[in-house]
Design a protein around this motif. Structure first.
Motif, PDB file in Angstrom:
ATOM      1  N   VAL A 269       0.865  -1.181   0.000  1.00 10.69           N
ATOM      2  CA  VAL A 269       0.000   0.000   0.000  1.00 10.69           C
ATOM      3  C   VAL A 269       0.899   1.227   0.000  1.00 10.69           C
ATOM      4  N   HIS A 270       0.923   1.923  -1.114  1.00 10.04           N
ATOM      5  CA  HIS A 270       1.812   3.073  -1.272  1.00 10.04           C
ATOM      6  C   HIS A 270       1.335   4.260  -0.442  1.00 10.04           C
ATOM      7  N   GLU A 271       0.021   4.551  -0.464  1.00 10.39           N
ATOM      8  CA  GLU A 271      -0.541   5.659   0.288  1.00 10.39           C
ATOM      9  C   GLU A 271      -2.053   5.529   0.327  1.00 10.39           C
ATOM     10  N   THR A 272      -2.665   6.237   1.245  1.00 16.65           N
ATOM     11  CA  THR A 272      -4.127   6.326   1.293  1.00 16.65           C
ATOM     12  C   THR A 272      -4.513   7.752   0.912  1.00 16.65           C
ATOM     13  N   ILE A 273      -5.405   7.872  -0.048  1.00 22.47           N
ATOM     14  CA  ILE A 273      -5.767   9.171  -0.610  1.00 22.47           C
ATOM     15  C   ILE A 273      -7.234   9.470  -0.299  1.00 22.47           C
ATOM     16  N   PRO A 274      -7.526  10.589   0.379  1.00 15.42           N
ATOM     17  CA  PRO A 274      -8.923  10.943   0.636  1.00 15.42           C
ATOM     18  C   PRO A 274      -9.654  11.317  -0.654  1.00 15.42           C
ATOM     19  N   ASP A 275     -10.924  10.968  -0.702  1.00 10.51           N
ATOM     20  CA  ASP A 275     -11.790  11.329  -1.817  1.00 10.51           C
ATOM     21  C   ASP A 275     -12.625  12.530  -1.378  1.00 10.51           C
ATOM     22  N   PHE A 276     -12.439  13.684  -2.027  1.00 11.07           N
ATOM     23  CA  PHE A 276     -13.063  14.924  -1.572  1.00 11.07           C
ATOM     24  C   PHE A 276     -14.356  15.256  -2.313  1.00 11.07           C
ATOM     25  N   THR A 277     -14.997  14.277  -2.919  1.00 14.34           N
ATOM     26  CA  THR A 277     -16.270  14.553  -3.578  1.00 14.34           C
ATOM     27  C   THR A 277     -17.323  14.976  -2.554  1.00 14.34           C
ATOM     28  N   GLN A 278     -18.262  15.792  -3.012  1.00 12.50           N
ATOM     29  CA  GLN A 278     -19.301  16.330  -2.128  1.00 12.50           C
ATOM     30  C   GLN A 278     -20.224  15.225  -1.641  1.00 12.50           C
ATOM     31  N   GLY A 279     -20.539  15.244  -0.325  1.00 13.75           N
ATOM     32  CA  GLY A 279     -21.519  14.320   0.228  1.00 13.75           C
ATOM     33  C   GLY A 279     -22.915  14.902   0.125  1.00 13.75           C
ATOM     34  N   SER A 280     -23.921  14.074   0.307  1.00  8.05           N
ATOM     35  CA  SER A 280     -25.307  14.542   0.241  1.00  8.05           C
ATOM     36  C   SER A 280     -25.654  15.355   1.484  1.00  8.05           C
ATOM     37  N   LEU A 281     -26.614  16.276   1.349  1.00 10.57           N
ATOM     38  CA  LEU A 281     -27.031  17.132   2.466  1.00 10.57           C
ATOM     39  C   LEU A 281     -28.139  16.462   3.267  1.00 10.57           C
ATOM     40  N   GLN A 282     -28.056  16.639   4.584  1.00 13.41           N
ATOM     41  CA  GLN A 282     -29.063  16.101   5.493  1.00 13.41           C
ATOM     42  C   GLN A 282     -29.593  17.243   6.351  1.00 13.41           C
ATOM     43  N   GLN A 283     -30.910  17.436   6.329  1.00 10.30           N
ATOM     44  CA  GLN A 283     -31.516  18.535   7.087  1.00 10.30           C
ATOM     45  C   GLN A 283     -31.646  18.147   8.554  1.00 10.30           C
ATOM     46  N   THR A 284     -31.175  19.028   9.449  1.00  9.25           N
ATOM     47  CA  THR A 284     -31.255  18.782  10.890  1.00  9.25           C
ATOM     48  C   THR A 284     -32.056  19.856  11.617  1.00  9.25           C
ATOM     49  N   ASP A 285     -32.165  21.061  11.029  1.00  3.17           N
ATOM     50  CA  ASP A 285     -32.841  22.211  11.634  1.00  3.17           C
ATOM     51  C   ASP A 285     -32.164  22.687  12.916  1.00  3.17           C
ATOM     52  N   MET A 286     -30.913  22.309  13.140  1.00  2.65           N
ATOM     53  CA  MET A 286     -30.131  22.790  14.280  1.00  2.65           C
ATOM     54  C   MET A 286     -29.370  24.039  13.849  1.00  2.65           C
ATOM     55  N   THR A 287     -29.470  25.099  14.642  1.00 10.84           N
ATOM     56  CA  THR A 287     -28.822  26.353  14.255  1.00 10.84           C
ATOM     57  C   THR A 287     -27.300  26.228  14.188  1.00 10.84           C
ATOM     58  N   THR A 288     -26.724  25.300  14.936  1.00  9.38           N
ATOM     59  CA  THR A 288     -25.263  25.157  14.958  1.00  9.38           C
ATOM     60  C   THR A 288     -24.735  24.243  13.862  1.00  9.38           C
ATOM     61  N   ASP A 289     -25.623  23.578  13.135  1.00  8.67           N
ATOM     62  CA  ASP A 289     -25.196  22.704  12.041  1.00  8.67           C
ATOM     63  C   ASP A 289     -25.055  23.507  10.748  1.00  8.67           C
ATOM     64  N   MET A 290     -23.949  23.272  10.034  1.00  9.60           N
ATOM     65  CA  MET A 290     -23.693  24.001   8.786  1.00  9.60           C
ATOM     66  C   MET A 290     -23.074  23.067   7.763  1.00  9.60           C
ATOM     67  N   ALA A 291     -23.449  23.276   6.522  1.00 10.24           N
ATOM     68  CA  ALA A 291     -22.908  22.466   5.425  1.00 10.24           C
ATOM     69  C   ALA A 291     -22.346  23.385   4.353  1.00 10.24           C
ATOM     70  N   LEU A 292     -21.160  23.036   3.860  1.00 15.90           N
ATOM     71  CA  LEU A 292     -20.547  23.770   2.763  1.00 15.90           C
ATOM     72  C   LEU A 292     -20.973  23.148   1.437  1.00 15.90           C
ATOM     73  N   VAL A 293     -21.397  24.000   0.514  1.00 16.97           N
ATOM     74  CA  VAL A 293     -21.827  23.525  -0.805  1.00 16.97           C
ATOM     75  C   VAL A 293     -21.101  24.335  -1.873  1.00 16.97           C
ATOM     76  N   GLN A 294     -20.347  23.657  -2.718  1.00 16.95           N
ATOM     77  CA  GLN A 294     -19.676  24.315  -3.840  1.00 16.95           C
ATOM     78  C   GLN A 294     -20.593  24.283  -5.046  1.00 16.95           C
ATOM     79  N   THR A 295     -20.872  25.461  -5.611  1.00 18.95           N
ATOM     80  CA  THR A 295     -21.708  25.529  -6.802  1.00 18.95           C
ATOM     81  C   THR A 295     -20.864  25.695  -8.062  1.00 18.95           C
ATOM     82  N   GLU A 296     -19.769  26.433  -7.959  1.00 15.92           N
ATOM     83  CA  GLU A 296     -18.830  26.581  -9.070  1.00 15.92           C
ATOM     84  C   GLU A 296     -17.421  26.616  -8.498  1.00 15.92           C
ATOM     85  N   THR A 297     -16.477  26.034  -9.228  1.00 12.06           N
ATOM     86  CA  THR A 297     -15.093  25.997  -8.757  1.00 12.06           C
ATOM     87  C   THR A 297     -14.148  26.190  -9.924  1.00 12.06           C
ATOM     88  N   PRO A 298     -13.035  26.911  -9.723  1.00  9.10           N
ATOM     89  CA  PRO A 298     -12.079  27.117 -10.818  1.00  9.10           C
ATOM     90  C   PRO A 298     -11.304  25.858 -11.172  1.00  9.10           C
TER      91      PRO A 298
END
Length: 274
Positions: free
Chosen positions: A80-109
């Motif tokens: 095993v040469h290395e372990t590489i994280p996969d940074f693809t966006q995960g699905s959003l889950q609604q919690t209605d908690m004010t302290t919960d936040m999700a980052l969503v990329q709509t456009e990227t260079p």
């Protein structure tokens, strides 16, 4: 014979390490913002095999010349040469908690680029995360579940003085008349980040510093309050890969057992006949 024995043994160890990576992914399948790891297998350097022989020259003295005939390359194992994280966006889950936040990329260079929340760990070092499952501590500071401070774009902890606050889609924490910008940073090559404990990332040595996401040309994102980004682990696919790794381990194990029986016969039977 022993070279094949060691080659099969390295195959067993590589599949065991891959199984550990997949098991960790499965364990964190429900962890908000978790990015699954992918094990990268690499072969050890190949050996070039030659055949050494003497070739007789048709002369009066019948001279012989030592020659070397190339047979081909042989592999010496895998690891095993290395372990590489996969940074693809995960699905959003609604919690209605004010302290919960999700980052969503709509456009990227850059198609491989990713954005992160900025965090201060227990040693005071800056770290990064996609896990927006935040809370408020006894002093009113916005923190991660592990108690690490969530930072603004100036690198300071954010004090909300309670749970009564709003976060705009642009990432500003509104507390009364205050608008505090969340520390959201961008990396065009997130593989420069190293995964730590508590689902945090840090910059690798000699890596480029992350930049303010709001000042990055061509990047558009929003912060969803009351939502969490789910893990990007596909549980069905991970289970399939775990079965494949197990079968590959088992196949290498059988090769090792076959070599063991051959060595046993060579030591205990052929040697006795001699």
């Amino acid at each position: 014979m022993l070279r094949g024995f060691y080659t099969a043994a390295t195959g067993m160890m590589a599949q065991q390490r891959k199984q550990e990576v997949l098991s960790n992914n499965m364990t964190n399948a429900l962890t908000p913002g978790y990015k699954q790891d992918q094990a990268s297998l690499k072969a050890f350097p190949e050996l070039l095999i030659h055949r050494m022989e003497n070739q007789q020259i048709p002369t009066r003295s019948q001279s012989q010349v030592r020659t070397m005939l190339e047979i081909g390359a042989i592999n010496t194992g895998v690891y095993v040469h290395e372990t590489i994280p996969d940074f693809t966006q995960g699905s959003l889950q609604q919690t209605d908690m004010t302290t919960d936040m999700a980052l969503v990329q709509t456009e990227t260079p850059d198609e491989n680029g990713s954005i992160f929340f900025t965090i201060q760990n227990g040693d005071g070092d800056v770290r990064y995360t996609r896990n927006g499952n935040f809370t408020v501590d006894g002093e009113g500071n916005l923190t991660t579940n592990a108690g690490y401070y969530v930072l603004d774009n100036a690198g300071n902890p954010i004090n909300t003085d309670g749970l009564e606050f709003e976060v705009t889609p642009e990432g500003f924490v509104q507390i009364g008349e205050q608008n505090i910008p969340l520390g959201v940073v961008y990396s065009n090559d997130p593989n420069q980040l190293v995964k730590n404990e508590e689902d945090l990332f840090e910059l690798a040595e000699d890596a480029e510093a992350l930049v303010d996401a709001r000042e990055t040309a061509g990047l558009q994102f929003n912060v969803q309050q009351g939502y969490l980004e789910g893990s990007n682990v596909d549980q069905a696919e991970t289970m399939t890969e775990m079965m494949q790794a197990y079968r590959a381990f088992e196949a290498n194990q059988k090769v090792v057992q076959a070599y063991d029986r051959s060595l046993d016969k060579a030591v205990n039977e052929i040697a006795r006949l001699g």
